[in-house]
Design an enzyme around this catalytic site. Structure first.
Site, mmCIF file in Angstrom:
data_model
loop_
_atom_site.group_PDB
_atom_site.id
_atom_site.type_symbol
_atom_site.label_atom_id
_atom_site.label_comp_id
_atom_site.label_asym_id
_atom_site.label_seq_id
_atom_site.Cartn_x
_atom_site.Cartn_y
_atom_site.Cartn_z
ATOM 1 N N GLY A 250 48.637 7.488 -17.316
ATOM 2 C CA GLY A 250 47.626 8.437 -16.907
ATOM 3 C C GLY A 250 47.079 8.318 -15.502
ATOM 4 O O GLY A 250 46.130 9.045 -15.151
ATOM 5 N N ASP A 267 53.420 13.612 -23.075
ATOM 6 C CA ASP A 267 54.285 12.452 -23.242
ATOM 7 C C ASP A 267 54.845 12.512 -24.663
ATOM 8 O O ASP A 267 54.235 13.105 -25.549
ATOM 9 C CB ASP A 267 53.511 11.148 -23.015
ATOM 10 N N CYS A 362 59.960 5.672 -9.575
ATOM 11 C CA CYS A 362 59.659 4.350 -8.988
ATOM 12 C C CYS A 362 60.951 3.552 -8.904
ATOM 13 O O CYS A 362 61.038 2.431 -9.404
ATOM 14 C CB CYS A 362 58.589 3.619 -9.799
#
Length: 433
Positions: A250, A267, A362
């Protein structure tokens, strides 16, 4: 009958070995908590041993190849984990003492039914390691990174960056926070250094996160400075409807809400959504939370913006999760690339004409970043690049590519501590039709 006294430090060593064994078996690393070891000092020492063993994994591999003539014994319980912890202590943590490394490793091995027959081998190997500890302490730092990543990252980022990657791996990650409130003295109260926009960095980590000032009041949340970049590029009018795909835990949801958007956080994992709800409750934010599959979610009304922080190899997070360097295979990354394409295609289907799509990962892998963005432009009709300007990232020279993508990596230095940031890739698109 006299009760046998347990050697001091044995419980700590056994707990550390259990956690390291799980990580070596493929689990995600998380530090030991009070449920594992009640004493805070024991916990800190155990986590130091585990993280050192993980950060030095490649160098310890080289030691094991030399010290074990026949390789690691098969089906030997916690033997490997205990051996790696003790090698980490002997060679890289000499302040902890050599005697305890040998003694506790042997005692812990004796208490493992699958490893107790190897107690003699443990003792012999560690004595050989102790004799060669000075030489092992000067092992090439190139061993810190797996060979295949050294090759691919050398091509992508240059050989000079690899030294920075190794330094970042050993140094670990500082604690970066995103502030909920702007324009006050919260950074000073936290003794934090301002970085970019509302991101700050704590140079000292002498307290648990939930013991820092204003945690309970929800005035900040933990978020690496690189992870905080993508949501800032949405740049829509306040009140716009934005979908945060793969939203848990979040951090980006909170950023979008702070920017004044009407946010739907989606999600597919109920437990992760519980964590998101808890984080939003602490921060005082109220997104619309949906449990659904991001690959086939079909909203009744299209969104003005979609942020897709896609599941990826997470190789950009190796400063805090060094195990990703040794867990990720080429097949793993190829599978994630296919999943990302499915999610990108559906993200576009959720977006209104003229809307903004942010794609980020990432990951340090070009297949998941630059190549994936280029694939989207060619494979998804009605999508155009919406370049990010270099001026959007003051102090981060070179982070914006010629195409207007953003690429960060751990050797990019930021702030007084020169500690760098996670590896991230961000692309921004517009739907034209």
């Amino acid at each position: 009958m006299t009760q046998r006294t347990e050697p001091a430090g044995l419980k700590l060593r056994l707990a550390a070995a259990r956690r390291l064994k799980a990580v070596l078996g493929g689990e995600h690393f998380s530090p030991l908590g009070p449920e594992d070891l009640a004493d805070g000092r024991d916990r800190a020492l155990a986590n130091r041993l585990i993280t050192t063993a993980l950060r030095r994994h490649g160098q310890i591999d080289a030691m094991l190849a030399e010290l074990l003539d026949k390789g690691l014994p098969p089906r030997s319980g916690s033997f490997e984990a205990l051996l790696r912890l003790s090698l980490a202590q002997l060679v890289f943590l000499p302040d902890l003492g050599a005697h305890s490394a040998l003694f506790l490793a042997v005692e812990a091995t004796k208490r493992d039914g699958k490893a107790r027959h190897l107690a003699g081998l443990m003792n012999a190997v560690l004595r050989r390691a102790q004799a060669g500890s000075a030489r092992y302490g000067t092992l090439d730092e190139a061993l810190l990174l797996p060979a295949r990543f050294r090759r691919s990252w050398g091509e992508a980022y240059g050989e000079a960056a690899l030294q920075g990657f190794a330094e970042a791996l050993l140094a670990g990650a500082p604690l970066d926070l995103t502030l909920r409130d702007d324009g006050d003295d919260l950074a000073a109260v936290l003794d934090a250094e301002p970085l970019i926009a509302d991101s700050v960095r704590l140079e000292r980590r002498d307290r648990p996160v939930d013991a820092l000032p204003f945690y309970a009041e929800g005035r900040w949340w933990v978020q690496d400075v690189a992870a905080a970049l993508p949501a800032r590029f949405m740049e829509l009018p306040a009140g716009s409807a934005v979908l945060d795909l793969c939203a848990a835990p979040g951090g980006k949801t909170a950023q979008l809400l702070k920017a004044g958007y009407r946010v739907t956080a989606l999600d597919n994992d109920a437990r992760r959504l519980e964590r998101l709800r808890a984080n939003m409750d602490r921060l005082g934010y109220r997104p619309d939370i949906v449990e659904a599959d991001a690959g086939n979610f079909a909203p009744a009304t299209l969104f003005d913006g979609v942020l897709l922080d896609a599941p990826c190899s997470a190789t950009g997070t190796f400063r805090r999760h060094p195990e990703v360097l040794w867990h990720r295979s080429a097949e793993d990354i190829a599978g994630r690339v296919q999943l990302q394409r499915t999610l990108l295609a559906n993200a576009l289907r959720c977006l209104a004409v003229g809307g903004t799509l942010i794609y980020c990962v990432c990951s340090l892998e070009p297949e998941e970043g630059e190549a994936q963005a280029d694939w989207a432009l060619h494979a998804l009709p009605g999508l155009e690049r919406l370049p990010i300007a270099p001026e959007a990232l003051p102090g981060l020279d070179g982070a914006v590519t010629r195409e207007g993508y953003v690429r960060t990596h751990p050797s990019m230095r930021l702030g007084r501590g020169n500690a760098g940031m996670d590896g991230f890739f961000v692309a921004r698109f517009r739907r034209t039709g």
